[in-house]
Scaffold this active site. Structure first.
Site: not given
Length: 83
Positions: A23, A32, A37, A46, A53-54, A59, A80
DNA sequence: CATTTGACGCCAA
DNA sequence: TTTGGCGCCAAAT
């Protein structure tokens, strides 16, 4: 100029198979580095299947979450070898 | 403009 | 190693 969420979605949609971003990385690419967040918030809202998004994880290596089931996300990532 | 929400990140104990 | 707490930002209300 695209909105912050549009940038994020575009970046995430560009993630190739086997590649994975955190992220924080996505937020940095969006312009940014501290908006990680907002990134998570945007992805959670979304539901576009065109957005992998998977491929976006925390981190720490945790999956974070997935709008279609966290199990699915974990399975895809392991399959994957992105993680 | 003030508050709330959320799939986060980092540090201290 | 695991928790708890604080800080961060965008969008919605």
């Amino acid at each position: 100029m695209a909105s912050f969420q549009e940038k994020v979605l575009l970046i995430v949609s560009r993630i190739k198979k086997g590649q994975v971003l955190t992220y924080k990385q996505v937020a940095q690419l969006a312009g940014n580095p501290n908006a990680f967040r907002a990134v998570g918030n945007i992805l959670s809202k979304n539901y576009n299947p065109k957005i992998p998004c998977h491929r976006v994880i925390r981190s720490d290596g945790a999956i974070g979450g997935y709008n279609r089931g966290e199990k699915k996300k974990i399975f895809l990532l392991k399959k994957e070898k992105a993680i």
